[in-house]
Design an enzyme around this catalytic site. Structure first.
Site, PDB file in Angstrom:
ATOM      1  N   SER A 168      10.725   4.504 -49.560  1.00 47.60           N
ATOM      2  CA  SER A 168      12.059   5.098 -49.663  1.00 47.60           C
ATOM      3  C   SER A 168      12.884   4.906 -48.400  1.00 47.60           C
ATOM      4  CB  SER A 168      11.944   6.592 -49.981  1.00 47.60           C
ATOM      5  OG  SER A 168      11.260   6.797 -51.198  1.00 47.60           O
ATOM      6  N   HIS A 196      14.264   9.220 -45.519  1.00 52.91           N
ATOM      7  CA  HIS A 196      15.489   8.727 -46.144  1.00 52.91           C
ATOM      8  C   HIS A 196      16.609   8.624 -45.122  1.00 52.91           C
ATOM      9  CE1 HIS A 196      14.225  10.025 -50.489  1.00 52.91           C
ATOM     10  NE2 HIS A 196      13.279   9.378 -49.845  1.00 52.91           N
TER      11      HIS A 196
END
Length: 302
Positions: A206, A252
C-alpha cells in the site's frame, strides 16, 4: 590538367563558378562546408548540426549526428527516460513478485510472514529472542512491501498497481519508475516504523501504491491535465485509510509523500541537468528514509 566533374578522382565533387566543390548529394550546389566525420562537402539542406561543426545525413544515420551512439538521440519521455516498446514491463514484474511472495507465504504458513513483515521491536517466543528492524533486521523495511496475507488485500493492491503503474512507467521510463516504486514503499515502511507501536506488525504494497498515486497527481499537474479525477480518488483513498480499522495509515501517508516528492523532482528537472537532479532527488529521499529509521532505532534501543 583539369579534372572532369564526376570522374573517379573526385566523385560528385563538381565545382561551381567560385571554385567550391559541389555537395556530395547535390553536385550542382557549391559548398564550402564539409562533414566533420567523412569530410564530404555538404550543402545547407544536407547539414546536420553536431556538437562540433556539421555532419552529413549518411554519417548521422550511421551514428547519431553528434558523435554519440544512436541511442543518445532516441525519443525520450517527459522525465528523460527511454521510450520502451512495452511500457508495462516493470509493472508486470512487480505484480509477479507480489503474487509469488503471496503464494510462497501461503505455502509456508505463518512462519514466513512473521520473518518478513515490518516489525519495530518485539520478543519472538518461537526463537526466544528479540526481533525487528531495531535488532538489525533492516530487510523487513523492503520485504514487507511485497508481503500480503488476505486475498482481498493483494487483489486491491495489484489492481491499483496495474491501473496506476503503466502510465507512470511510460511517462518516467523503466529505471525511474522502479526507483519511484521502491522509494515510495520504503518511505511508507520508514514512517510506519517511526510512528506505529514497536510490536505492531504491518505488511503490504500500500505504501508503494500510494506513492504511485501521489506521483500520478504530480504528473497530471505537470501535463496540465484535469486534476479533479485524481484528487477525488486521492481523497477517497485517504478517507478509507483513516476511517477503516486495522489499516497502517502511516505507510499510506509515508508512501504518498515520498512518491509525490520524487515524482516532482523527476518531471520538473531542467533538461540540461536532468540526470543530476534525478540522482540528487533519489539520494535525498534515501537519506531522509535512512534518517527516520536511524532516529527510531535510537529510540528503541537507546
Amino acid at each position: 590538367m583539369d579534372q572532369v566533374p564526376g570522374s573517379p578522382q573526385e566523385p560528385q565533387d563538381a565545382r561551381g563558378h567560385d571554385g567550391l566543390p559541389g555537395c556530395y548529394r547535390h553536385p550542382d550546389r557549391p559548398s564550402g562546408i564539409r562533414c566533420t566525420r567523412c569530410d564530404r562537402p555538404i550543402c545547407p539542406e544536407c547539414m546536420v548540426s553536431a556538437s562540433v561543426g556539421f555532419q552529413c545525413p549518411d554519417c548521422v544515420r550511421g551514428g547519431s549526428g553528434t558523435g554519440h551512439s544512436p541511442r543518445a538521440t532516441a525519443p525520450r519521455t517527459i522525465a528523460g527516460g527511454t521510450v520502451a516498446a512495452d511500457p508495462r514491463l516493470v509493472t508486470k514484474i512487480l505484480l509477479g513478485l507480489n503474487v509469488a511472495v503471496f503464494l510462497a507465504a501461503l505455502a509456508a504458513g505463518g512462519g514466513l510472514v512473521d520473518r518478513l513483515d515490518l516489525l519495530g521491536l518485539a520478543f519472538d517466543p518461537a526463537r526466544y529472542q528479540l526481533v525487528g528492524v531495531a535488532e538489525g533486521e533492516w530487510y523487513r523495511l523492503l520485504t514487507a512491501m511485497f508481503l500480503h496475507q488476505q486475498v482481498a488485500h493483494i487483489a486491491f493492491n495489484m489492481l491499483s498497481l496495474w491501473w496506476l503503474g503503466p502510465p507512470l512507467e511510460a511517462a518516467l521510463g523503466r529505471l525511474r519508475f522502479t526507483a519511484l516504486y521502491l522509494l515510495s514503499g520504503l518511505g511508507g515502511s520508514a514512517l510506519s516504523y517511526l510512528l506505529a507501536a514497536q510490536n505492531q506488525p504491518s505488511l503490504g504494497a500500500s505504501g508503494a501504491i500510494f506513492g504511485l498515486l501521489g506521483a500520478t497527481a504530480v504528473l497530471m499537474r505537470r501535463l496540465n491535465y484535469d486534476m479533479k479525477p485524481v484528487l477525488i480518488l486521492l481523497a477517497l483513498n485517504l478517507g478509507f485509510t483513516f476511517l477503516w480499522p486495522h489499516i497502517a495509515w502511516q505507510a499510506h501517508v509515508g508512501g504518498l509523500v515520498v512518491g509525490a516528492a520524487v515524482a516532482f523532482g523527476m518531471v520538473h528537472a531542467p533538461r540540461d541537468r536532468r540526470n543530476a537532479v534525478h540522482v540528487a532527488t533519489c539520494a535525498v529521499a534515501v537519506l531522509a528514509i535512512a534518517a527516520v529509521v536511524w532516529v527510531r532505532t535510537l529510540q528503541l534501543v537507546g
